[in-house]
Scaffold this active site. Sequence first.
Site, PDB file in Angstrom:
ATOM      1  N   CYS A  91      90.371  62.361 113.765  1.00  0.00           N
ATOM      2  CA  CYS A  91      89.750  61.208 114.415  1.00  0.00           C
ATOM      3  C   CYS A  91      90.790  60.401 115.184  1.00  0.00           C
ATOM      4  O   CYS A  91      91.972  60.387 114.824  1.00  0.00           O
ATOM      5  CB  CYS A  91      89.098  60.269 113.393  1.00  0.00           C
ATOM      6  SG  CYS A  91      87.722  60.970 112.468  1.00  0.00           S
ATOM      7  N   ASP A  92      90.325  59.724 116.198  1.00  0.00           N
ATOM      8  CA  ASP A  92      91.178  58.762 116.887  1.00  0.00           C
ATOM      9  C   ASP A  92      90.293  57.679 117.493  1.00  0.00           C
ATOM     10  O   ASP A  92      89.283  57.986 118.127  1.00  0.00           O
ATOM     11  CB  ASP A  92      91.997  59.422 117.993  1.00  0.00           C
ATOM     12  CG  ASP A  92      93.043  58.463 118.549  1.00  0.00           C
ATOM     13  OD1 ASP A  92      94.127  58.366 117.935  1.00  0.00           O
ATOM     14  OD2 ASP A  92      92.767  57.805 119.554  1.00  0.00           O
ATOM     15  N   SER A  93      90.677  56.417 117.279  1.00  0.00           N
ATOM     16  CA  SER A  93      89.885  55.290 117.751  1.00  0.00           C
ATOM     17  C   SER A  93      90.642  54.475 118.786  1.00  0.00           C
ATOM     18  O   SER A  93      91.860  54.302 118.685  1.00  0.00           O
ATOM     19  CB  SER A  93      89.481  54.378 116.580  1.00  0.00           C
ATOM     20  OG  SER A  93      88.674  55.053 115.638  1.00  0.00           O
TER      21      SER A  93
END
Length: 205
Positions: free
Chosen positions: A75-77
């Site tokens: 994941c990456d936000s």
Amino acid sequence: MPEIVLASASPARRSLLVNAGVLPQVVVSDVDEDAWIRDLGPVPPAELCLELARAKARDVAARLTSTHDVVVIGCDSMLDVDGVAYGKPETADVAKERWLTQMAGSSAVLRTGHWLVRPATGDELGDVASTTVWHATPTEQEIDAYIATGEPLRVAGGFTLDGLGGPFVDRIDGDPSNVIGLSLPLVRRLLARLGIVWTDLWGAP
């Protein structure tokens, strides 16, 4: 059922999965995010999030030596403010500047890229979840006090929904778990495309 591997050191992402009945193994990726961002060049925030999530998931999947069936979730936000991606502020000065000039009293879109890799089958897929966030207008005293806790320096966009920053969010439009760091509905749908039923993961080691 395959074991779920979370390619992230984020305690918030792990807690989301655990509270939803899925106990992941945590294996943190070695991806140099700054180097990836430089190599990618100027790309839209949604594409940037997805590319970083893919890199993290693939990095961890390549390092796993277990013969067991696993699904790696990367994941990456990023906070998308008018088409510009903002990650962790890292310093108090940067965090305060963002709050005062870009966030307070304004809306932005929290985007999280998700990428799943199942090494045993070679399958991989991903998508981006987007949630619009309307920030409140805290006083400068409140902003200083919030930044002094250190919390906004450790999270994408410089705020949390589930922590000390919650009172500074007026409302959201979209999935709340995405703002915390991992979209549970999106992960469920992606797993389904891999032939994995979410409820079958409940209580699995």
